[in-house]
Design a protein around this motif. Structure first.
Motif, mmCIF file in Angstrom:
data_model
loop_
_atom_site.group_PDB
_atom_site.id
_atom_site.type_symbol
_atom_site.label_atom_id
_atom_site.label_comp_id
_atom_site.label_asym_id
_atom_site.label_seq_id
_atom_site.Cartn_x
_atom_site.Cartn_y
_atom_site.Cartn_z
ATOM 1 N N ARG A 1 64.933 16.146 22.291
ATOM 2 C CA ARG A 1 65.388 17.366 21.539
ATOM 3 C C ARG A 1 65.137 17.132 20.090
ATOM 4 O O ARG A 1 65.237 15.887 19.841
ATOM 5 C CB ARG A 1 66.498 17.853 22.154
ATOM 6 N N PRO A 2 65.186 17.982 19.109
ATOM 7 C CA PRO A 2 65.095 18.010 17.930
ATOM 8 C C PRO A 2 66.319 16.892 17.270
ATOM 9 O O PRO A 2 67.392 16.983 17.924
ATOM 10 C CB PRO A 2 65.268 19.261 17.175
ATOM 11 N N ALA A 3 65.832 16.102 16.453
ATOM 12 C CA ALA A 3 66.884 15.389 15.561
ATOM 13 C C ALA A 3 66.830 15.324 14.004
ATOM 14 O O ALA A 3 65.814 15.757 13.551
ATOM 15 C CB ALA A 3 67.055 13.800 16.254
ATOM 16 N N GLY A 4 67.575 14.508 13.240
ATOM 17 C CA GLY A 4 67.497 14.313 11.932
ATOM 18 C C GLY A 4 68.138 15.638 11.126
ATOM 19 O O GLY A 4 67.248 16.251 10.247
ATOM 20 N N HIS A 5 69.433 16.012 11.397
ATOM 21 C CA HIS A 5 69.979 17.139 10.648
ATOM 22 C C HIS A 5 70.445 16.717 9.199
ATOM 23 O O HIS A 5 70.673 15.746 8.803
ATOM 24 C CB HIS A 5 71.102 17.505 11.427
ATOM 25 N N LEU A 6 70.067 17.947 8.341
ATOM 26 C CA LEU A 6 70.503 17.580 7.031
ATOM 27 C C LEU A 6 72.074 17.598 6.794
ATOM 28 O O LEU A 6 72.734 18.373 7.627
ATOM 29 C CB LEU A 6 69.758 18.674 6.185
ATOM 30 N N GLU A 7 72.424 17.324 5.593
ATOM 31 C CA GLU A 7 73.632 16.963 5.443
ATOM 32 C C GLU A 7 74.249 18.303 5.077
ATOM 33 O O GLU A 7 73.788 19.281 4.256
ATOM 34 C CB GLU A 7 73.962 16.149 4.192
ATOM 35 N N PRO A 8 75.334 18.817 5.895
ATOM 36 C CA PRO A 8 75.979 20.209 5.952
ATOM 37 C C PRO A 8 76.393 20.774 4.660
ATOM 38 O O PRO A 8 76.313 22.088 4.252
ATOM 39 C CB PRO A 8 76.843 20.247 7.090
ATOM 40 N N ILE A 9 77.154 20.052 3.774
ATOM 41 C CA ILE A 9 77.855 20.748 2.522
ATOM 42 C C ILE A 9 76.660 20.819 1.713
ATOM 43 O O ILE A 9 76.748 21.971 1.317
ATOM 44 C CB ILE A 9 78.707 19.706 1.993
ATOM 45 N N THR A 10 75.583 20.094 1.600
ATOM 46 C CA THR A 10 74.631 20.418 0.694
ATOM 47 C C THR A 10 73.555 21.676 1.240
ATOM 48 O O THR A 10 73.466 22.509 0.249
ATOM 49 C CB THR A 10 73.520 19.112 0.832
ATOM 50 N N ARG A 11 73.656 21.697 2.375
ATOM 51 C CA ARG A 11 72.839 22.971 2.997
ATOM 52 C C ARG A 11 73.784 24.302 2.626
ATOM 53 O O ARG A 11 72.899 25.131 2.214
ATOM 54 C CB ARG A 11 72.648 23.009 4.616
ATOM 55 N N LEU A 12 74.869 24.168 2.575
ATOM 56 C CA LEU A 12 75.708 25.221 2.442
ATOM 57 C C LEU A 12 75.895 25.699 0.932
ATOM 58 O O LEU A 12 75.829 26.882 0.773
ATOM 59 C CB LEU A 12 77.170 25.054 2.968
ATOM 60 N N ALA A 13 75.776 24.588 0.142
ATOM 61 C CA ALA A 13 75.583 25.027 -1.185
ATOM 62 C C ALA A 13 74.427 25.856 -1.724
ATOM 63 O O ALA A 13 74.634 26.581 -2.487
ATOM 64 C CB ALA A 13 75.608 23.918 -2.120
ATOM 65 N N ALA A 14 73.213 25.368 -0.976
ATOM 66 C CA ALA A 14 71.943 26.141 -1.259
ATOM 67 C C ALA A 14 72.168 27.539 -0.667
ATOM 68 O O ALA A 14 71.691 28.436 -1.321
ATOM 69 C CB ALA A 14 70.745 25.309 -0.468
ATOM 70 N N ILE A 15 72.529 27.629 0.334
ATOM 71 C CA ILE A 15 72.731 28.999 1.139
ATOM 72 C C ILE A 15 73.912 29.667 0.308
ATOM 73 O O ILE A 15 73.519 31.120 0.242
ATOM 74 C CB ILE A 15 73.217 28.972 2.708
ATOM 75 N N ALA A 16 75.058 29.160 -0.220
ATOM 76 C CA ALA A 16 75.713 29.885 -0.993
ATOM 77 C C ALA A 16 75.276 30.613 -2.213
ATOM 78 O O ALA A 16 75.493 31.937 -2.418
ATOM 79 C CB ALA A 16 76.869 29.063 -1.649
ATOM 80 N N ALA A 17 74.043 30.214 -2.740
ATOM 81 C CA ALA A 17 73.277 30.844 -4.012
ATOM 82 C C ALA A 17 72.578 31.962 -3.496
ATOM 83 O O ALA A 17 72.234 32.771 -4.554
ATOM 84 C CB ALA A 17 72.540 29.663 -4.700
ATOM 85 N N ARG A 18 72.260 32.341 -2.294
ATOM 86 C CA ARG A 18 71.465 33.388 -1.785
ATOM 87 C C ARG A 18 72.103 34.290 -0.789
ATOM 88 O O ARG A 18 71.636 35.144 -0.169
ATOM 89 C CB ARG A 18 70.190 32.654 -1.112
ATOM 90 N N THR A 19 73.506 34.196 -0.637
ATOM 91 C CA THR A 19 74.189 34.826 -0.127
ATOM 92 C C THR A 19 75.529 35.503 -0.899
ATOM 93 O O THR A 19 75.728 34.872 -2.021
ATOM 94 C CB THR A 19 74.929 34.442 1.431
ATOM 95 N N GLU A 20 76.380 36.456 -0.230
ATOM 96 C CA GLU A 20 77.361 37.049 -1.231
ATOM 97 C C GLU A 20 78.649 36.813 -0.660
ATOM 98 O O GLU A 20 79.858 36.491 -1.459
ATOM 99 C CB GLU A 20 76.953 38.420 -1.621
ATOM 100 N N ARG A 21 78.766 36.957 0.713
ATOM 101 C CA ARG A 21 79.983 37.338 1.531
ATOM 102 C C ARG A 21 80.281 36.521 2.332
ATOM 103 O O ARG A 21 81.648 35.979 2.712
ATOM 104 C CB ARG A 21 80.377 38.768 1.780
#
Length: 450
Positions: free
Chosen positions: A67-87
């Motif tokens: 199965r897929p492996a090698g997940h990205l670090e989540p806080i960094t991922r969410l910081a990127a998503i924060a810039a493109r979402t609002e609520r």
């Protein structure tokens, strides 16, 4: 206003079914693409869900080719998503066993500031020996030791997040004073695990503190949750088990001087959704047919601590295989108890049990129409089993869209879920108050400035 559901989207590579990546329409080539994460976050935000959530462990999950492996670090991922979402709220997992409090406090405070108040921290103690070896430990501390450390960790980060009072920043050009030194506090923490001077290197974030989320269902985990958690992710197969857990956690919160409304109970729900029940069940059968039994058996053996090599795939699983599961309150046995209950209640074959677990690792998997799924959510919500759900679609983005476009409108029509956001922070979405600083007007400690 009618009591409102909380709904999170638990994002997990191609979906929560272990074989979802083999589905002909899966996005397996995009699981390390932040645009794919953002696409799913925007689907959830369009439906006005409370939050998205990333699980995590600081190691290579299930080092297997199946199965897929090698997940990205989540806080960094969410910081990127924060810039493109609002609520939409942004919840990430981080371990109290392997992080340092000061470093974690900075990371989540930054995420909360970047997102203008949408951060949540899923607090885990991590029970992986393999992960311990990534952090110079020869063995993992015991569950009780990890929870003792976790409580001190919470105490430290709470003080750090409160170390700047809300009105500490002056930005007074006339006087040349940027902040009021009487309102920035060293925390002077000296404990058994940590010695931290403080203050935090940045001002108090929009929510005051990120929302405290927790997922432990062991005895230690429940005690920890009753004292600290503001939302709890949990796994239950039946409404009766969910009701018992719900009542227990609410009672523990009251025992710590909290209100039952201070903590949201959010069981996992993994729905196969189609326009007819037969189509949903056929989709579930098809995805189950893509599983690799050797992978499921290895996962189950690791959890149960026993060999299953003597069992035939199409024969019933003997009850004694999980006889050591113990009471649901025993440390580190809560998920194993869920599996033991399935075996005792339903008497599945080994293949059938593997298929049950393939969908969501012991969380409640359902197959039905949008109305079927909405009825389960409504039943649990209205009968003391849940304050909402951690939605775990088996296949992304298709089954997330089925949920948001077909199930959510039913819940909205029933008056159980918002049609628009009424606030801008994750605390607003969960109906949680913004906490006052520990170092507010009534504080007696002397102020210090770094």
């Amino acid at each position: 206003m009618t009591r409102q559901l909380s709904l999170n989207a638990f994002l997990h590579d191609t979906g929560h079914h272990e074989a979802s990546w083999r589905h002909r329409d899966s996005a397996v080539d995009r699981i390390h693409d932040i645009d794919f994460d953002t696409q799913n976050a925007l689907i959830a935000e369009e439906a006005k869900l409370d939050a998205i959530f990333f699980a995590d462990a600081p190691g290579l999950w299930g080092a297997t080719p199946f199965r897929p492996a090698g997940h990205l670090e989540p806080i960094t991922r969410l910081a990127a998503i924060a810039a493109r979402t609002e609520r939409i709220g942004l919840i990430a997992t981080a371990s109290t066993t392997f992080y340092d409090p000061y470093n974690l406090a900075r990371l989540f405070s930054s995420l909360d500031t970047i997102s203008r108040g949408r951060a949540g921290w899923n607090i885990v103690t991590t029970q992986s020996e393999a992960v311990a070896r990534n952090f110079s430990l020869s063995e993992l501390p015991s569950a009780s030791e990890r929870y003792i450390r976790a409580q001190e960790f919470i105490d430290v980060v709470t003080k750090l997040w409160d170390s700047w009072e809300d009105d500490a920043i002056l930005a007074d050009r006339e006087s040349g004073r940027f902040f009021d030194p009487e309102k920035v506090h060293s925390i002077h923490h000296v404990g058994n695990h940590f010695q931290v001077e403080g203050a935090l290197s940045q001002p108090r974030s929009p929510q005051g503190r990120p929302v405290y989320v927790q997922a432990g269902s062991s005895n230690d985990g429940r005690a920890f949750a009753g004292r600290n958690a503001e939302a709890i992710f949990t796994a239950h197969q039946t409404i009766e088990d969910a009701q018992a857990f719900y009542s227990d956690i609410k009672s523990r919160a009251v025992a710590f001087g909290r209100s039952p409304e201070d903590v949201k109970i959010l069981p996992g729900l993994s729905p196969f959704i189609a326009d007819t029940r037969a189509e949903a069940e056929e989709l579930q059968r098809y995805v189950n047919s893509l599983t690799v039994p050797a992978y499921g058996i290895a996962q189950l053996e690791g959890l149960a601590g026993v060999s299953l090599a003597h069992l035939e795939l199409d024969e019933p699983v003997p009850l004694e295989v999980f006889g050591q599961a113990g009471d649901v309150l025993d440390n580190n046995r809560s998920r194993l108890q869920v599996i033991a209950n399935i075996v005792e209640r339903d008497r599945p074959t080994l293949r059938g049990l593997l298929h049950r677990l393939a969908g969501a690792r012991g969380h409640n998997v359902v197959a039905g129409t949008p109305t079927d799924v909405a009825d389960i959510i409504t039943d649990w919500f209205q009968n003391g089993a849940a304050d909402g759900f951690n939605v775990m679609p088996p296949l992304y983005p298709q089954l997330l869209q089925e949920f948001t476009q077909k199930v959510v409108p039913i819940l909205q029509d029933r008056g159980l879920f918002r049609t628009e956001y009424t606030g801008s922070t994750l605390r607003d979405h969960f109906g949680l108050a913004r906490p006052e600083s520990l170092y507010g007007a009534d504080a007696t400690e002397e102020a210090h400035v770094v």
